[in-house]
Design an enzyme around this catalytic site. Structure first.
Site, PDB file in Angstrom:
ATOM      1  CE  LYS A 268      53.152 -79.875 -19.168  1.00 40.61           C
ATOM      2  NZ  LYS A 268      54.509 -79.703 -18.605  1.00 40.61           N
ATOM      3  CG  ASP A 273      56.872 -75.986 -21.858  1.00 41.99           C
ATOM      4  OD1 ASP A 273      56.831 -74.735 -21.829  1.00 41.99           O
ATOM      5  OD2 ASP A 273      57.271 -76.688 -20.907  1.00 41.99           O
ATOM      6  CE  LYS A 280      60.552 -76.122 -21.643  1.00 42.61           C
ATOM      7  NZ  LYS A 280      61.106 -76.474 -20.309  1.00 42.61           N
ATOM      8  CG  ASP A 291      55.378 -80.216 -21.880  1.00 42.62           C
ATOM      9  OD1 ASP A 291      55.600 -81.170 -21.110  1.00 42.62           O
ATOM     10  OD2 ASP A 291      55.349 -79.026 -21.508  1.00 42.62           O
ATOM     11  CG  ASP A 350      59.887 -73.769 -18.734  1.00 40.01           C
ATOM     12  OD1 ASP A 350      58.947 -74.297 -19.372  1.00 40.01           O
ATOM     13  OD2 ASP A 350      61.075 -74.113 -18.842  1.00 40.01           O
ATOM     14  CD  GLU A 352      54.505 -75.682 -19.067  1.00 38.19           C
ATOM     15  OE1 GLU A 352      55.521 -75.186 -18.545  1.00 38.19           O
ATOM     16  OE2 GLU A 352      54.469 -76.839 -19.514  1.00 38.19           O
ATOM     17  NE  ARG A 354      55.199 -76.753 -11.402  1.00 44.73           N
ATOM     18  CZ  ARG A 354      56.383 -76.911 -10.825  1.00 44.73           C
ATOM     19  NH1 ARG A 354      56.577 -76.518  -9.576  1.00 44.73           N
ATOM     20  NH2 ARG A 354      57.369 -77.496 -11.481  1.00 44.73           N
TER      21      ARG A 354
HETATM   22  N1  BES Z   1      57.620 -79.704 -19.766  1.00 42.04           N
HETATM   23  C1  BES Z   1      58.608 -79.248 -18.866  1.00 42.04           C
HETATM   24  C2  BES Z   1      59.348 -80.396 -18.171  1.00 42.04           C
HETATM   25  C3  BES Z   1      60.316 -81.165 -19.021  1.00 42.04           C
HETATM   26  C4  BES Z   1      61.520 -80.592 -19.407  1.00 42.04           C
HETATM   27  C5  BES Z   1      60.034 -82.434 -19.398  1.00 42.04           C
HETATM   28  C6  BES Z   1      62.408 -81.310 -20.169  1.00 42.04           C
HETATM   29  C7  BES Z   1      60.937 -83.168 -20.142  1.00 42.04           C
HETATM   30  C8  BES Z   1      62.121 -82.597 -20.545  1.00 42.04           C
HETATM   31  C9  BES Z   1      57.968 -78.388 -17.790  1.00 42.04           C
HETATM   32  O1  BES Z   1      56.926 -77.601 -18.205  1.00 42.04           O
HETATM   33  C10 BES Z   1      59.041 -77.487 -17.284  1.00 42.04           C
HETATM   34  O2  BES Z   1      59.482 -76.682 -18.019  1.00 42.04           O
HETATM   35  N2  BES Z   1      59.429 -77.648 -16.033  1.00 42.04           N
HETATM   36  C11 BES Z   1      60.457 -76.876 -15.454  1.00 42.04           C
HETATM   37  C12 BES Z   1      60.045 -76.536 -14.059  1.00 42.04           C
HETATM   38  C13 BES Z   1      60.941 -75.545 -13.390  1.00 42.04           C
HETATM   39  C14 BES Z   1      60.795 -74.199 -14.059  1.00 42.04           C
HETATM   40  C15 BES Z   1      60.582 -75.452 -11.934  1.00 42.04           C
HETATM   41  C16 BES Z   1      61.743 -77.674 -15.471  1.00 42.04           C
HETATM   42  O3  BES Z   1      61.683 -78.904 -15.238  1.00 42.04           O
HETATM   43  O4  BES Z   1      62.791 -77.111 -15.765  1.00 42.04           O
HETATM   44 ZN    ZN Z   2      55.880 -78.241 -19.799  1.00 44.09          ZN
HETATM   45 MN    MN Z   3      57.611 -75.747 -18.967  1.00 44.81          MN
END
Ligand code: BES
Ligand code: ZN
Ligand code: MN
Length: 499
Positions: A268, A273, A280, A291, A350, A352, A354
């Site tokens: 990735k 992000d 966020k 990210d 968010d 994104e 996947r």
């Molecule tokens: N890049 C983030 C995941 C992440 C968040 C990694 C904080 C490390 C620290 C990812 O893109 C994301 O935002 N995932 C969301 C998914 C949710 C919306 C289902 C998450 O983990 O909150």
């Molecule tokens: Zn992300």
């Molecule tokens: Mn995200």
């Protein structure tokens, strides 16, 4: 730093500093005992005075030891001999390297490498020594105007082994260790760069630079136009809210036989992000420059494999984009069509990672891979589940999962498996598309992997969620370079070159 392997009589080594180990209760390691004898008991007499008992974290620098050619000896505490493990050993190495880097000697001989540490062999200890030394000396300076450096940094470290019959194994370990360390450092450097410098185009230019330095590496960058032609509607939808064009970076290393099926690593490469329209919270949002750590680990692993000239075909695929809010960005409820033809309802912009990974995974089918491993800072839920100790592992093939777990264990870069049971798939149901991009409450790490599993039916696949392991927060904020040690170990195992 430069490294070499040394053997012979420790007391006659001409060096600015000889590093020796002391276990708890003032018990010298076998090598230190040898030096003690040559000095007619000078070391043991000193220890009796009580300045050091060999507990972990202790150090004592001593000068002008009679009968010894080294200018000084750095005694390092290793704790109880019976309790010595890799963690204690690593912190002893780290402490010694730090002391030497900040003091006069620019060169030293390390006499700690032949201690016995649980089930670890010399190969592993040497690898750990170099990786730990490099970890200790790593400093991010790229965007600092004053590059602070110690006045006499440590430049050369020789690793001492007593058994000459192990010289060959030790040299092999050293070669591997230096390659892995350089891969880790490359991954850290890319990861630590801010989002305004490390954009998808920047990552693409780094890939091209890697290719220029190695004729076995073919680099190809797919632009948005080409991705459109391929039907990568999921990946492109993430990039729509950004002014930086998305890139699909493909790096093909041909170290193995021409026809041999490749391993594909998909990382990735989200260079920032913000969450998109599902924005966020602002606290610690800067950390979302990390990210792209999965992508950076693919770069670092490729570099390590090229340095080792591993006889393997390895392909790195890094989908790279930003995720920002914008008038043209993905909106909750939007439905996009992936390259596989499956449609996705974007319930949360968010989620994104996947979306960009699924198209990169479908693209990977064309390589007819022996196995695909994707690496992604995919879910905050993974940090809740595993903290920063282990990366999350999910796979559609148990043998591959076992292999990856073993590699992590061996490299001290652990992963822990979570289940991918069918029942979890139900959480991705959508009333309007083939699937939703989020799985609702509960098992967020697993449902993210369930989403990816729908794009990996045609090959053996493992997924590493590195959200908790790729970087450290707080005062020591910085990239860790994980899981480059795990991935390189996996590849070494695949070509029968481990140990
Ligand atoms: N890049 C983030 C995941 C992440 C968040 C990694 C904080 C490390 C620290 C990812 O893109 C994301 O935002 N995932 C969301 C998914 C949710 C919306 C289902 C998450 O983990 O909150
Ligand atoms: Zn992300
Ligand atoms: Mn995200």
């Amino acid at each position: 730093m430069e490294y070499s392997i040394k053997s012979g009589d420790p007391s006659t080594q001409r060096t600015a500093c000889l590093i020796l180990g002391v276990f708890a209760r003032r018990q010298l390691t076998p090598l230190a005992q040898q030096v003690d004898k040559a000095s007619k008991g000078h070391l043991s007499r000193l220890l009796k005075r009580g300045d050091m008992d060999g507990n972990t974290g202790q150090q004592l620098m001593i000068y002008e030891v009679p009968g010894v050619s080294a200018e000084r000896i750095l005694l390092v505490g290793l704790g109880k001999a019976s309790e010595l493990n890799m963690k204690h050993y690593a912190s002893a190495i780290s402490g010694a390297v730090k002391t030497l880097n900040e003091s006069h000697p620019i060169e030293a001989i390390c006499g700690l490498c032949d201690v016995e540490i649980e089930e670890n062999n010399l190969y592993q200890v040497i690898r750990e020594t170099v990786l730990q030394a490099e970890e200790t000396l790593y400093a991010y300076t790229e965007t600092k105007s004053e590059k602070k450096k110690p006045s006499r940094p440590l430049k050369r470290l020789s690793l001492f082994i007593h058994d000459r019959r192990q010289l060959k194994a030790a040299r092999k370990a050293l070669g591997h260790a230096q390659a892995i360390a350089s891969g880790v450092a490359f991954t850290k450097d890319l990861s630590n760069l801010p989002g305004n410098i490390c954009t998808p185009s920047y990552l693409a230019s780094q890939a091209r630079a890697l290719g220029r330095n190695n004729e076995k590496l073919r680099v190809q960058i797919l632009e948005e136009k080409q991705m459109e032609k391929l039907g990568m509607g999921a990946l492109l939808s993430v990039s729509r809210g950004s002014r930086q064009p998305a890139k699909l970076i493909i790096m093909e290393y041909k170290g193995g036989k021409s026809g041999a099926k490749p391993i594909v690593l998909v990382g990735k490469g989200l260079t920032f992000d913000a969450g998109g329209i599902s924005i966020k919270p602002s606290a610690a949002m800067d950390e979302m420059k990390y990210d792209m750590c999965g992508g950076a680990s693919v770069f670092g692993t490729l570099k390590a494999c090229m340095d080792m000239e591993l006889p393997i075909n390895l392909i790195g695929v890094v989908p790279s984009s930003e995720n920002l809010p914008d008038g043209d960005a993905n909106k909750p409820g939007d439905i996009v069509t992936s390259m596989s033809g499956q449609t996705i309802e974007v319930l949360n912009t968010d989620a994104e990672g996947r979306l960009i990974l699924c198209d990169a995974l479908t693209y990977s089918e064309r390589f007819e891979p022996a196995a695909v491993i994707d690496i992604a800072t995919l879910t905050g839920a993974c940090i809740v589940a595993l903290g920063n100790q282990a990366s999350g592992l999910m796979a559609n093939n148990d043998k591959l999962a076992t292999e990856v777990l073993a590699a992590g264990e061996h490299a001290g870069d652990r992963a822990w498996q979570l289940p991918l049971w069918d029942g979890y798939q139900d959480q991705l149901k959508s009333n309007f598309a083939d699937m939703a991009n989020i799985g609702g409450k509960g098992a967020g790490t697993i449902t993210a992997a369930c989403f990816l599993s729908r794009y990996t039916k045609k090959f053996k696949w493992a997924h590493l969620d590195i959200a908790g392991t790729a970087w450290r927060s707080g005062a020591n904020k910085g990239a860790t370079g994980r899981p480059v040690p795990l991935l390189t170990q996996f590849l070494l195992q695949r070509c029968g070159q481990s140990d």
